[in-house]
Design a protein around this motif. Structure first.
Motif, PDB file in Angstrom:
ATOM      1  N   ASP A  45      -2.520 -45.944 -26.590  1.00 49.11           N
ATOM      2  CA  ASP A  45      -3.656 -45.924 -25.657  1.00 49.11           C
ATOM      3  C   ASP A  45      -3.220 -45.372 -24.305  1.00 49.11           C
ATOM      4  N   THR A  46      -2.027 -45.788 -23.865  1.00 53.90           N
ATOM      5  CA  THR A  46      -1.530 -45.321 -22.571  1.00 53.90           C
ATOM      6  C   THR A  46      -1.279 -43.819 -22.604  1.00 53.90           C
ATOM      7  N   TRP A  47      -0.754 -43.339 -23.744  1.00 59.36           N
ATOM      8  CA  TRP A  47      -0.521 -41.894 -23.859  1.00 59.36           C
ATOM      9  C   TRP A  47      -1.828 -41.123 -23.709  1.00 59.36           C
ATOM     10  N   SER A  48      -2.884 -41.578 -24.400  1.00 54.83           N
ATOM     11  CA  SER A  48      -4.126 -40.801 -24.279  1.00 54.83           C
ATOM     12  C   SER A  48      -4.671 -40.905 -22.861  1.00 54.83           C
ATOM     13  N   LEU A  49      -4.435 -42.054 -22.227  1.00 62.58           N
ATOM     14  CA  LEU A  49      -4.862 -42.178 -20.828  1.00 62.58           C
ATOM     15  C   LEU A  49      -4.140 -41.144 -19.950  1.00 62.58           C
ATOM     16  N   ILE A  50      -2.835 -41.011 -20.156  1.00 59.20           N
ATOM     17  CA  ILE A  50      -2.052 -40.076 -19.339  1.00 59.20           C
ATOM     18  C   ILE A  50      -2.526 -38.644 -19.586  1.00 59.20           C
ATOM     19  N   GLU A  51      -2.870 -38.333 -20.841  1.00 59.83           N
ATOM     20  CA  GLU A  51      -3.380 -36.992 -21.125  1.00 59.83           C
ATOM     21  C   GLU A  51      -4.711 -36.756 -20.420  1.00 59.83           C
ATOM     22  N   ARG A  52      -5.543 -37.796 -20.373  1.00 55.21           N
ATOM     23  CA  ARG A  52      -6.830 -37.647 -19.656  1.00 55.21           C
ATOM     24  C   ARG A  52      -6.578 -37.447 -18.163  1.00 55.21           C
ATOM     25  N   VAL A  53      -5.616 -38.186 -17.613  1.00 56.22           N
ATOM     26  CA  VAL A  53      -5.295 -38.046 -16.191  1.00 56.22           C
ATOM     27  C   VAL A  53      -4.810 -36.622 -15.910  1.00 56.22           C
ATOM     28  N   ARG A  54      -3.956 -36.106 -16.793  1.00 58.34           N
ATOM     29  CA  ARG A  54      -3.463 -34.742 -16.625  1.00 58.34           C
ATOM     30  C   ARG A  54      -4.619 -33.743 -16.686  1.00 58.34           C
ATOM     31  N   ASP A  55      -5.581 -34.004 -17.577  1.00 55.54           N
ATOM     32  CA  ASP A  55      -6.724 -33.098 -17.696  1.00 55.54           C
ATOM     33  C   ASP A  55      -7.545 -33.026 -16.417  1.00 55.54           C
ATOM     34  N   THR A  56      -7.417 -34.040 -15.545  1.00 58.90           N
ATOM     35  CA  THR A  56      -8.119 -33.972 -14.267  1.00 58.90           C
ATOM     36  C   THR A  56      -7.309 -33.196 -13.234  1.00 58.90           C
ATOM     37  N   GLY A  57      -6.159 -32.653 -13.632  1.00 54.75           N
ATOM     38  CA  GLY A  57      -5.396 -31.778 -12.739  1.00 54.75           C
ATOM     39  C   GLY A  57      -4.201 -32.435 -12.075  1.00 54.75           C
ATOM     40  N   VAL A  58      -3.914 -33.684 -12.435  1.00 58.52           N
ATOM     41  CA  VAL A  58      -2.779 -34.373 -11.818  1.00 58.52           C
ATOM     42  C   VAL A  58      -1.476 -33.927 -12.493  1.00 58.52           C
ATOM     43  N   THR A  59      -0.488 -33.611 -11.671  1.00 65.77           N
ATOM     44  CA  THR A  59       0.829 -33.276 -12.192  1.00 65.77           C
ATOM     45  C   THR A  59       1.577 -34.578 -12.456  1.00 65.77           C
ATOM     46  N   ILE A  60       2.231 -34.681 -13.600  1.00 66.87           N
ATOM     47  CA  ILE A  60       2.882 -35.954 -13.927  1.00 66.87           C
ATOM     48  C   ILE A  60       4.364 -35.771 -14.203  1.00 66.87           C
ATOM     49  N   LEU A  61       5.157 -36.593 -13.523  1.00 68.02           N
ATOM     50  CA  LEU A  61       6.595 -36.635 -13.779  1.00 68.02           C
ATOM     51  C   LEU A  61       6.854 -37.934 -14.521  1.00 68.02           C
ATOM     52  N   LEU A  62       7.308 -37.798 -15.751  1.00 72.47           N
ATOM     53  CA  LEU A  62       7.399 -38.938 -16.652  1.00 72.47           C
ATOM     54  C   LEU A  62       8.859 -39.219 -16.964  1.00 72.47           C
ATOM     55  N   VAL A  63       9.335 -40.400 -16.610  1.00 66.04           N
ATOM     56  CA  VAL A  63      10.705 -40.770 -16.960  1.00 66.04           C
ATOM     57  C   VAL A  63      10.620 -41.723 -18.135  1.00 66.04           C
ATOM     58  N   THR A  64      11.352 -41.431 -19.197  1.00 71.26           N
ATOM     59  CA  THR A  64      11.220 -42.303 -20.352  1.00 71.26           C
ATOM     60  C   THR A  64      12.514 -42.309 -21.148  1.00 71.26           C
ATOM     61  N   HIS A  65      12.748 -43.394 -21.897  1.00 71.08           N
ATOM     62  CA  HIS A  65      13.834 -43.299 -22.866  1.00 71.08           C
ATOM     63  C   HIS A  65      13.291 -43.356 -24.289  1.00 71.08           C
ATOM     64  N   PHE A  66      11.958 -43.167 -24.409  1.00 68.81           N
ATOM     65  CA  PHE A  66      11.360 -43.083 -25.745  1.00 68.81           C
ATOM     66  C   PHE A  66      11.147 -41.614 -26.096  1.00 68.81           C
ATOM     67  N   MET A  67      11.841 -41.159 -27.143  1.00 71.52           N
ATOM     68  CA  MET A  67      11.767 -39.749 -27.505  1.00 71.52           C
ATOM     69  C   MET A  67      10.379 -39.358 -28.015  1.00 71.52           C
ATOM     70  N   ASP A  68       9.738 -40.280 -28.760  1.00 68.56           N
ATOM     71  CA  ASP A  68       8.402 -39.942 -29.273  1.00 68.56           C
ATOM     72  C   ASP A  68       7.424 -39.744 -28.115  1.00 68.56           C
ATOM     73  N   GLU A  69       7.602 -40.565 -27.071  1.00 67.70           N
ATOM     74  CA  GLU A  69       6.722 -40.456 -25.911  1.00 67.70           C
ATOM     75  C   GLU A  69       6.928 -39.126 -25.180  1.00 67.70           C
ATOM     76  N   ALA A  70       8.201 -38.792 -24.963  1.00 64.96           N
ATOM     77  CA  ALA A  70       8.518 -37.545 -24.266  1.00 64.96           C
ATOM     78  C   ALA A  70       8.004 -36.344 -25.065  1.00 64.96           C
ATOM     79  N   GLU A  71       8.197 -36.397 -26.391  1.00 67.95           N
ATOM     80  CA  GLU A  71       7.808 -35.269 -27.248  1.00 67.95           C
ATOM     81  C   GLU A  71       6.295 -35.119 -27.287  1.00 67.95           C
ATOM     82  N   ARG A  72       5.607 -36.257 -27.362  1.00 68.57           N
ATOM     83  CA  ARG A  72       4.159 -36.218 -27.477  1.00 68.57           C
ATOM     84  C   ARG A  72       3.496 -35.753 -26.170  1.00 68.57           C
TER      85      ARG A  72
END
Lengths: 254, 311
Positions: free
Chosen positions: B167-194
């Motif tokens: 759910d959080t991933w789709s939220l972040i994609e929606r936020v990006r669709d509004t034009g926000v640039t996102i810097l994402l730090v993660t240690h989850f590879m699936d999250e980074a890849e997706r």
């Protein structure tokens, strides 16, 4: 300004949700005075004190209790917790400087002791027939300046402690020391002269508060070698300024 | 347009070098991922961008501004969700959002944000009574409440259950669709890849690689493997003669072919020419985990491990 007002509102709400602090800091001083006032011996006018009752002379100590509780126990503990849990750090990533939250804390701390003092002087008058402050202007000055000195010490404590538990320990230590001179363990009137004279330099300045509340009580608790009222206020103002400057210098945001 | 620019960032704490030499550029509208082992310097890098640390050397630019010199302006336009940040125990969800929205010049509608993050029914719940996932969502909401042009999200879904993560991933994609640039730090590879358009792999305080997820995987991949069973007898040499094939193993009728390049099409073509049908055909799918291992020499943490760490 809008952000500061919102912060004061939120910090005030958080203060009211902290029932232990509301009970001990705001309500307890009045309860303590009323409780002691219920002891008949303390309500007997004594010829040695010019017809004053023990409770008349002791009342300002109850006031000091609430002031010390909030300024050196509550405020540093909250600030240390905010630092320990990264709340100050989080705030510094927003346009609101974490200074704002410290200021809001101090405003709330002042408001709470004003409420505590108003409640106490009113009930002392209504229930125990202790007259309201005879020199209201001096009383307000002694209260505000004395409280500023206490808060200054509280902020130094908040600045130097690393954790909230250290803040609590240091707060308790300061509380005991300040309340000793505040007359909680040994009423000022029976203290040796040297302790009374040292006490004039200890925030919030019990002698100045006593003298402004009741001129007669002030004469009884004063010593021959003690300072007059205004120099005592000047000492408290000096402590407030110095302590605030030291706190600002030593303060760590994370 | 460039949203973030990091040039030769260097930061040490006493003798310990947290960030040695990190450079990367994030374009506007991008989701830019940062991955790397614990202690690689990820968090120090983003904290420097957020203006919480002053770099020892190197330069930083956030929307053309310097986070140290133009603090006030950067704070208006950059939203930050920090690892290990918290809020007063007794503050309620709605109070925290309303308070934080009052800090900004042009805040987002905090009620809308509360709805978007599924916190509306918790609006009167105190922070200490929220679940880990709800705390995390509140923290994300507070990072977005100032209507930022750039948002830094450090360990976005740590501590969330799998559904909440998606759910959080789709939220972040929606936020990006509004034009926000996102810097994402993660240690989850699936999250980074997706989520990421591009990813920087940071290792030992340096950037080991910057590329798209597919690019990183392609650059890292060495050997590929194809597994299958065959319906008829087949001579080993049909496959060993192929130039892309380096090794063929046959165990109880299961074939394991190792090779490189276009291994699958070479093998499939050879089988077709031999008129042999491959059953149960599997191609080892390489993913970002493999790229992580290739660039850092260490295995990424598994998503099941949800403890918070300083990276």
């Amino acid at each position: 300004m809008r952000a500061l007002l919102k912060m004061v509102k939120v910090e005030g709400t958080l203060f009211l949700r902290d029932s232990a602090t509301v009970i001990f800091g705001v309500l307890f001083p009045t309860g303590l005075l009323l409780g002691l006032g219920a002891i008949p011996a303390l309500r007997e006018p004594s010829p040695e004190t010019g017809g004053l009752r023990d409770i008349d002379i002791w009342a300002p100590t109850a006031l000091v209790f609430g002031m010390v509780m909030i300024a050196v126990q509550h405020v540093p503990a909250v600030i240390a917790t905010y630092r320990e849990r990264g709340i100050l750090r989080r705030l510094s990533t927003t346009p609101a400087h974490p200074r704002g939250v410290l200021l809001a804390q101090m405003i709330v701390a002042l408001a709470s002791v004003v409420v505590s003092a108003a409640l106490m002087t009113f009930l002392a008058w209504a229930v125990l027939d202790i007259a309201p402050p005879e020199r209201p202007l001096e009383f307000v000055v002694a209260f505000v300046v004395g409280y500023a000195a206490l808060l200054g010490l509280g902020m130094v404590s908040a600045a130097v402690v690393r954790t909230s538990s250290a803040a609590n320990q240091l707060g308790t230590l300061l509380f005991v020391a300040l309340m000793f001179f505040g007359g909680a363990f040994l009423p000022r009137v029976v203290m040796p002269d040297v302790l009374r004279e040292v006490g004039e330099f200890i925030p919030p300045g019990l002698q100045a508060l006593t003298a402004a509340w009741s001129v007669e009580a002030g004469q009884i608790t004063a010593t021959a070698g003690g300072q007059p009222f205004w120099p005592q206020i000047a000492v408290m103002a000096g402590i407030a300024v110095t302590a605030s400057a030291v706190a600002a210098k030593l303060f760590r945001w994370e | 347009m460039t949203a973030l620019e990091v040039r030769n960032l260097h930061k040490r704490y006493g003798q310990h070098v947290a960030v040695d030499d990190v450079s990367f550029t994030v374009e506007k509208g991008e989701i830019f991922g940062i991955i790397g082992p614990n202690g690689a310097g990820k968090t120090t890098t983003v904290e420097s961008i957020a203006g919480l640390r002053t770099p020892d050397s190197g330069s930083l630019s956030v929307l053309g501004l310097d986070p140290t010199k133009d603090r006030a302006e950067v704070r208006e336009r950059l939203g930050v969700q920090l690892q290990e940040s918290s809020f007063p125990d007794a503050i309620k969800v709605a109070e925290a959002l309303e308070l934080h929205s009052s800090f900004y010049r042009n805040p987002a509608d905090w009620r809308e944000l509360m709805e978007l993050l599924g916190l509306t029914e918790k609006r009167d719940t105190q922070y200490k009574a929220l679940s880990g996932g709800q705390k995390q969502r509140l923290s994300i909401a507070l990072a977005l409440v100032g209507n930022p042009e750039v948002a830094i999200l450090d360990e976005l879904t740590t501590g969330l259950d799998p559904q909440a993560r998606r759910d959080t991933w789709s939220l972040i994609e929606r936020v990006r669709d509004t034009g926000v640039t996102i810097l994402l730090v993660t240690h989850f590879m699936d999250e980074a890849e997706r989520l990421s358009d591009r990813i920087a792999v940071i290792n030992g305080g340096r950037v080991a690689a910057v590329d798209t997820p597919a690019g990183l995987i392609a650059r890292s991949s060495g050997a590929r493997q194809v597994r299958f069973r065959v319906s008829q007898p087949l001579d080993r040499s049909v496959l060993t003669d192929l130039p892309d094939v380096t090794d063929v193993e046959i165990t109880e009728g299961r074939w394991l072919v190792t090779g490189r390049g276009q291994l699958l099409s070479s093998v499939a073509g050879a089988l077709a020419r031999a008129r042999v049908v491959a059953e149960d055909l599997r191609v080892d799918q390489r993913n970002l985990d493999d790229a992580f291992v290739a660039f850092t020499g260490r295995a990424p943490e598994s998503p099941g491990n949800s403890t918070r760490r300083v990276g």
